[in-house]
Design an enzyme around this catalytic site. Sequence first.
Site, PDB file in Angstrom:
ATOM      1  N   GLY A 108      -1.135 -74.446  35.979  1.00 59.78           N
ATOM      2  CA  GLY A 108      -1.240 -75.904  36.056  1.00 59.78           C
ATOM      3  C   GLY A 108      -0.292 -76.503  37.095  1.00 59.78           C
ATOM      4  O   GLY A 108      -0.544 -77.596  37.615  1.00 59.78           O
ATOM      5  N   GLU A 111      -2.159 -76.210  40.216  1.00 61.87           N
ATOM      6  CA  GLU A 111      -3.246 -77.193  40.125  1.00 61.87           C
ATOM      7  C   GLU A 111      -2.730 -78.612  40.352  1.00 61.87           C
ATOM      8  O   GLU A 111      -3.401 -79.429  40.978  1.00 61.87           O
ATOM      9  CB  GLU A 111      -3.949 -77.061  38.767  1.00 61.87           C
ATOM     10  CG  GLU A 111      -4.731 -75.756  38.692  1.00 61.87           C
ATOM     11  CD  GLU A 111      -5.283 -75.449  37.308  1.00 61.87           C
ATOM     12  OE1 GLU A 111      -6.422 -74.977  37.217  1.00 61.87           O
ATOM     13  OE2 GLU A 111      -4.569 -75.659  36.315  1.00 61.87           O
ATOM     14  N   GLU A 131      -3.150 -67.347  35.061  1.00 64.04           N
ATOM     15  CA  GLU A 131      -3.774 -67.473  33.730  1.00 64.04           C
ATOM     16  C   GLU A 131      -4.419 -66.172  33.268  1.00 64.04           C
ATOM     17  O   GLU A 131      -4.438 -65.857  32.083  1.00 64.04           O
ATOM     18  CB  GLU A 131      -4.837 -68.588  33.734  1.00 64.04           C
ATOM     19  CG  GLU A 131      -4.271 -70.003  33.850  1.00 64.04           C
ATOM     20  CD  GLU A 131      -4.110 -70.474  35.288  1.00 64.04           C
ATOM     21  OE1 GLU A 131      -4.100 -69.634  36.214  1.00 64.04           O
ATOM     22  OE2 GLU A 131      -3.978 -71.699  35.479  1.00 64.04           O
TER      23      GLU A 131
HETATM   24  N1  CO8 Z   1       5.335 -72.791  29.218  1.00 66.83           N
HETATM   25  C1  CO8 Z   1       6.363 -72.859  28.357  1.00 66.83           C
HETATM   26  N2  CO8 Z   1       7.566 -72.307  28.585  1.00 66.83           N
HETATM   27  C2  CO8 Z   1       7.758 -71.677  29.756  1.00 66.83           C
HETATM   28  C3  CO8 Z   1       6.742 -71.575  30.738  1.00 66.83           C
HETATM   29  C4  CO8 Z   1       5.464 -72.167  30.426  1.00 66.83           C
HETATM   30  N3  CO8 Z   1       4.433 -72.140  31.290  1.00 66.83           N
HETATM   31  N4  CO8 Z   1       7.225 -70.894  31.809  1.00 66.83           N
HETATM   32  C5  CO8 Z   1       8.493 -70.594  31.508  1.00 66.83           C
HETATM   33  N5  CO8 Z   1       8.826 -71.040  30.280  1.00 66.83           N
HETATM   34  C6  CO8 Z   1      10.088 -70.907  29.562  1.00 66.83           C
HETATM   35  C7  CO8 Z   1      10.278 -69.488  29.077  1.00 66.83           C
HETATM   36  O1  CO8 Z   1       9.594 -69.261  27.863  1.00 66.83           O
HETATM   37  C8  CO8 Z   1      11.771 -69.406  28.940  1.00 66.83           C
HETATM   38  O2  CO8 Z   1      12.149 -69.998  27.708  1.00 66.83           O
HETATM   39  P1  CO8 Z   1      13.448 -69.432  26.897  1.00 66.83           P
HETATM   40  O3  CO8 Z   1      14.634 -69.767  27.768  1.00 66.83           O
HETATM   41  O4  CO8 Z   1      13.419 -70.237  25.632  1.00 66.83           O
HETATM   42  O5  CO8 Z   1      13.244 -67.980  26.731  1.00 66.83           O
HETATM   43  C9  CO8 Z   1      12.276 -70.292  30.062  1.00 66.83           C
HETATM   44  O6  CO8 Z   1      11.168 -71.124  30.441  1.00 66.83           O
HETATM   45  C10 CO8 Z   1      12.687 -69.507  31.266  1.00 66.83           C
HETATM   46  O7  CO8 Z   1      11.610 -68.644  31.636  1.00 66.83           O
HETATM   47  P2  CO8 Z   1      11.860 -67.249  32.359  1.00 66.83           P
HETATM   48  O8  CO8 Z   1      13.009 -66.539  31.718  1.00 66.83           O
HETATM   49  O9  CO8 Z   1      10.534 -66.548  32.422  1.00 66.83           O
HETATM   50  O10 CO8 Z   1      12.325 -67.778  33.798  1.00 66.83           O
HETATM   51  P3  CO8 Z   1      12.345 -67.005  35.183  1.00 66.83           P
HETATM   52  O11 CO8 Z   1      13.128 -67.884  36.095  1.00 66.83           O
HETATM   53  O12 CO8 Z   1      12.737 -65.586  35.012  1.00 66.83           O
HETATM   54  O13 CO8 Z   1      10.797 -66.993  35.673  1.00 66.83           O
HETATM   55  C11 CO8 Z   1       8.633 -67.989  36.036  1.00 66.83           C
HETATM   56  C12 CO8 Z   1      10.156 -68.179  36.080  1.00 66.83           C
HETATM   57  C13 CO8 Z   1       8.201 -66.963  37.097  1.00 66.83           C
HETATM   58  C14 CO8 Z   1       8.020 -69.337  36.365  1.00 66.83           C
HETATM   59  C15 CO8 Z   1       8.197 -67.488  34.647  1.00 66.83           C
HETATM   60  O14 CO8 Z   1       8.793 -68.314  33.661  1.00 66.83           O
HETATM   61  C16 CO8 Z   1       6.713 -67.489  34.390  1.00 66.83           C
HETATM   62  O15 CO8 Z   1       6.017 -66.594  34.861  1.00 66.83           O
HETATM   63  N6  CO8 Z   1       6.195 -68.490  33.619  1.00 66.83           N
HETATM   64  C17 CO8 Z   1       4.836 -68.549  33.158  1.00 66.83           C
HETATM   65  C18 CO8 Z   1       3.880 -68.790  34.301  1.00 66.83           C
HETATM   66  C19 CO8 Z   1       2.457 -68.871  33.792  1.00 66.83           C
HETATM   67  O16 CO8 Z   1       1.887 -67.937  33.273  1.00 66.83           O
HETATM   68  N7  CO8 Z   1       1.835 -70.030  34.034  1.00 66.83           N
HETATM   69  C20 CO8 Z   1       0.469 -70.265  33.700  1.00 66.83           C
HETATM   70  C21 CO8 Z   1       0.411 -70.961  32.418  1.00 66.83           C
HETATM   71  S1  CO8 Z   1      -1.271 -71.185  31.887  1.00 66.83           S
HETATM   72  C22 CO8 Z   1      -1.753 -72.599  32.616  1.00 66.83           C
HETATM   73  O17 CO8 Z   1      -1.053 -73.219  33.388  1.00 66.83           O
HETATM   74  C23 CO8 Z   1      -3.080 -73.184  32.338  1.00 66.83           C
HETATM   75  C24 CO8 Z   1      -3.846 -72.959  31.175  1.00 66.83           C
HETATM   76  C25 CO8 Z   1      -3.238 -72.787  29.833  1.00 66.83           C
HETATM   77  C26 CO8 Z   1      -4.264 -72.906  28.732  1.00 66.83           C
HETATM   78  C27 CO8 Z   1      -3.862 -72.205  27.437  1.00 66.83           C
HETATM   79  C28 CO8 Z   1      -5.009 -72.288  26.414  1.00 66.83           C
HETATM   80  C29 CO8 Z   1      -4.806 -71.456  25.181  1.00 66.83           C
END
Ligand code: CO8
Length: 257
Positions: A108, A111, A131
């Site tokens: 997102g 997006e 995703e």
């Molecule tokens: N949502 C919620 N929390 C998140 C997200 C997220 N998208 N991304 C990161 N966080 C949180 C982590 O859970 C973590 O929390 P905590 O400190 O409590 O453990 C904190 O942020 C730090 O995260 P990282 O340790 O992973 O941080 P890094 O700096 O190592 O990495 C990244 C940063 C690369 C951005 C990594 O966090 C990552 O890959 N995030 C997820 C990316 C992802 O998959 N995005 C796509 C999401 S899906 C979407 O956008 C659209 C559709 C969803 C529909 C779902 C329908 C069921």
Amino acid sequence: MENIKIEEHVDDRVMVITIDRPKVRNALNNESLNEIAETLEAVAADDRFRAVVVTGGPDVFAAGADLNEMASLDTVGILNDQRQYIWRRIAAFPKPLIAAVNGYALGGGCELAMHADIIIAGDSAQFGQPEINLGIMPGAGGTQRLTRAVGKSLAMKLILSGLFIKAEEAVASGLAAEQCPADETIERAIKLARRIATKAPIALALAKQAVLKAHELSLTDGLDAERKAFTILAATQDRQEGIAAFLEKRDPEFKGR
Ligand code: CO8
């Protein structure tokens, strides 16, 4: 606003929106998206501002949908989720919107960047639609806007593999307009927004609409839409002012009339 910061550069007629949820890497929950939509709607109706820059943090522009919020949604939940309507409100913003992207713009987040009219990518920028890693697929325009921006093959690569592209490839593929050192991204975006904000507001709005139509219409229908917009502009005071200023060798003063 709890999830975004707003800076009003009134002299430049530019507003800067900064997504500010660092603890969750700027993940976009409905509340934060709604704050962005509300701010854009306020700017749309506010003559003081003619362009907006949206940005995130130095390491993450936005890490996608907030998975804590999305995790509990089943099919009916997603069907009834107000999120789809919030995205439409963001897409409907009529003034120029520039995304200044440093770090990750994922799911997102990518997006959201693609809802902007222009993307400026800092050296640290990485764009992706991961995703597929979660067993889902893009749902806020990723399959459509990314494909239109970069073409089928690269869009398929990103969406089917979850791999990211960096700033250089984003520019080479047409996703971003320019690349710059990461510590200059926001300044570059503001500078461009400031320049755009000196232009005639009605011409900006109609030109934006016409370019967006290029993604939706056949060439014939798009040319027709362009001609209509171009014709409407002939009736504006700003058009008289623009041409008069050129002939009188002075800067134009556009009033949005
Ligand atoms: N949502 C919620 N929390 C998140 C997200 C997220 N998208 N991304 C990161 N966080 C949180 C982590 O859970 C973590 O929390 P905590 O400190 O409590 O453990 C904190 O942020 C730090 O995260 P990282 O340790 O992973 O941080 P890094 O700096 O190592 O990495 C990244 C940063 C690369 C951005 C990594 O966090 C990552 O890959 N995030 C997820 C990316 C992802 O998959 N995005 C796509 C999401 S899906 C979407 O956008 C659209 C559709 C969803 C529909 C779902 C329908 C069921």
